[in-house]
Design a protein around this motif. Structure first.
Motif, short mmCIF file in Angstrom:
data_model
loop_
_atom_site.label_atom_id
_atom_site.label_comp_id
_atom_site.label_asym_id
_atom_site.label_seq_id
_atom_site.Cartn_x
_atom_site.Cartn_y
_atom_site.Cartn_z
N ASP A 64 0.82 -1.21 0.00
CA ASP A 64 0.00 0.00 0.00
C ASP A 64 0.85 1.27 0.00
N ALA A 65 2.08 1.16 0.48
CA ALA A 65 3.00 2.30 0.47
C ALA A 65 3.78 2.35 -0.86
N ASN A 66 3.34 1.53 -1.83
CA ASN A 66 3.95 1.54 -3.17
C ASN A 66 5.43 1.15 -3.16
N GLN A 67 5.78 0.24 -2.25
CA GLN A 67 7.19 -0.14 -2.14
C GLN A 67 7.57 -1.30 -3.05
N PHE A 68 6.61 -1.81 -3.80
CA PHE A 68 6.93 -2.89 -4.75
C PHE A 68 6.77 -2.40 -6.18
N VAL A 69 7.71 -2.76 -7.04
CA VAL A 69 7.54 -2.43 -8.47
C VAL A 69 6.52 -3.37 -9.10
N GLU A 70 6.42 -4.55 -8.53
CA GLU A 70 5.39 -5.51 -8.95
C GLU A 70 5.13 -6.41 -7.77
N TRP A 71 3.93 -6.97 -7.73
CA TRP A 71 3.61 -7.95 -6.69
C TRP A 71 2.53 -8.86 -7.22
N ALA A 72 2.41 -10.05 -6.64
CA ALA A 72 1.38 -10.99 -7.08
C ALA A 72 1.09 -11.97 -5.97
N GLU A 73 -0.09 -12.58 -6.08
CA GLU A 73 -0.42 -13.69 -5.19
C GLU A 73 -0.20 -14.96 -5.98
N VAL A 74 0.64 -15.84 -5.47
CA VAL A 74 0.95 -17.10 -6.15
C VAL A 74 0.75 -18.24 -5.16
N HIS A 75 -0.08 -19.20 -5.52
CA HIS A 75 -0.40 -20.34 -4.65
C HIS A 75 -0.72 -19.91 -3.22
N GLY A 76 -1.50 -18.83 -3.09
CA GLY A 76 -1.98 -18.42 -1.76
C GLY A 76 -0.99 -17.59 -0.94
N ASN A 77 0.16 -17.26 -1.52
CA ASN A 77 1.11 -16.40 -0.81
C ASN A 77 1.39 -15.16 -1.65
N TYR A 78 1.80 -14.09 -0.97
CA TYR A 78 2.16 -12.87 -1.68
C TYR A 78 3.66 -12.83 -1.97
N TYR A 79 3.99 -12.28 -3.13
CA TYR A 79 5.39 -12.09 -3.52
C TYR A 79 5.54 -10.71 -4.12
N GLY A 80 6.65 -10.04 -3.85
CA GLY A 80 6.84 -8.72 -4.44
C GLY A 80 8.30 -8.35 -4.56
N THR A 81 8.58 -7.44 -5.50
CA THR A 81 9.95 -6.98 -5.77
C THR A 81 10.13 -5.56 -5.23
N SER A 82 11.18 -5.37 -4.45
CA SER A 82 11.42 -4.07 -3.81
C SER A 82 11.77 -2.99 -4.84
N ARG A 83 11.01 -1.92 -4.78
CA ARG A 83 11.27 -0.78 -5.68
C ARG A 83 12.59 -0.11 -5.34
N ALA A 84 12.84 0.11 -4.04
CA ALA A 84 14.05 0.85 -3.62
C ALA A 84 15.30 0.09 -4.06
N TRP A 85 15.33 -1.22 -3.80
CA TRP A 85 16.52 -2.00 -4.16
C TRP A 85 16.71 -2.00 -5.67
N LEU A 86 15.64 -2.26 -6.39
CA LEU A 86 15.74 -2.38 -7.85
C LEU A 86 16.21 -1.07 -8.50
N THR A 87 15.58 0.04 -8.13
CA THR A 87 15.97 1.29 -8.77
C THR A 87 17.39 1.68 -8.38
N GLY A 88 17.78 1.37 -7.13
CA GLY A 88 19.16 1.63 -6.69
C GLY A 88 20.16 0.89 -7.57
N GLN A 89 19.92 -0.39 -7.77
CA GLN A 89 20.84 -1.21 -8.57
C GLN A 89 20.91 -0.72 -10.02
N ILE A 90 19.76 -0.46 -10.60
CA ILE A 90 19.71 -0.05 -12.01
C ILE A 90 20.37 1.32 -12.18
N ASN A 91 20.13 2.22 -11.24
CA ASN A 91 20.74 3.54 -11.33
C ASN A 91 22.26 3.48 -11.19
N GLU A 92 22.73 2.48 -10.45
CA GLU A 92 24.19 2.31 -10.32
C GLU A 92 24.78 1.62 -11.55
#
Ligand code: 5GP
Length: 205
Positions: A64-92
């Motif tokens: 809800d704080a928009n901290q994931f670049v993407e997220w999904a429910e898979v087999h009843g669990n949530y999974y998401g990718t960190s926006r801060a980590w991803l953009t940090g890596q790509i910007n570097e």
């Protein structure tokens, strides 16, 4: 953003994890994102290595704080990718690989038009079934559920830019390495990474 983003998606049993692990050993500029998940850790998994394991409440707060670049429910669990980590890596300037499901891959394609999506297929349904069977002492019902889930994932294969058939591992690794190279050479990625080579575009003639 100067780094390149590659998503890798596969049904369980296609051998994606081994494939990605081997590629990472070969390619020092490639980083693998560690996702957040609400599922419980499996034996041998460590918090912060395979996943960041979090409670559902925390995951939903982050979502809800928009901290994931993407997220999904898979087999009843949530999974998401960190926006801060991803953009940090790509910007570097690092190239980043995401091991995510088809729903996440779809979101990443929309958000990052320079990204490249890869689907890994097993060499046959028989092979997929025997790989799922060889995972342990699961019941027939569980195996059947996994097979159906795998087929559900595989039905999205046509949404992906590249497909790798994971029959012989060393061939599949070579192919994935080629796709990563091709992703780096896309116009959008080259232009962002090396703007100096494109300065002529702004010149009058
Ligand atoms: P597992 O729980 O078996 O490690 O993963 C289950 C599924 O979730 C796999 O298809 C995996 O690719 C997917 N997955 C793992 N992390 C993420 C993520 O951050 N986002 C999305 N959308 N899927 C993920």
């Amino acid at each position: 953003m100067p780094g390149t983003l590659i998503t890798v998606t596969a049904p369980s049993g296609a051998g994606k994890t081994t494939l990605v692990r081997e590629l990472l050993l070969r390619d020092p500029n490639l980083r693998l994102s560690v996702s957040y998940t609400t599922r419980t850790p499996r034996k041998g998994e460590e918090n912060g290595r395979e996943y960041h394991f979090v409670e559902t409440e925390r995951f939903l707060e982050m979502r809800d704080a928009n901290q994931f670049v993407e997220w999904a429910e898979v087999h009843g669990n949530y999974y998401g990718t960190s926006r801060a980590w991803l953009t940090g890596q790509i910007n570097e300037g690092h190239d980043v690989m995401l091991e995510i499901d088809w729903q996440g891959a779809r979101q990443v394609r929309e958000t990052f038009p320079g990204s490249v999506s890869v689907f890994v297929l097993p060499p046959s349904l028989n092979e997929l079934e025997s790989r799922l069977r060889n995972r342990g002492t699961d019941s027939e019902e569980t195996i059947e559920q996994r097979l159906q889930a795998a087929l559900g994932e595989m039905r999205h294969v046509q949404e992906f830019a590249y497909v790798i058939i994971n029959g012989r591992l060393h061939v599949a690794i070579d192919e994935l390495a080629v796709v990563v190279q091709a992703a780096r050479l896309r116009y959008t990625n080259q232009h962002k990474r090396y703007p100096q080579y494109f300065s002529f575009l702004a010149q009058d003639y």
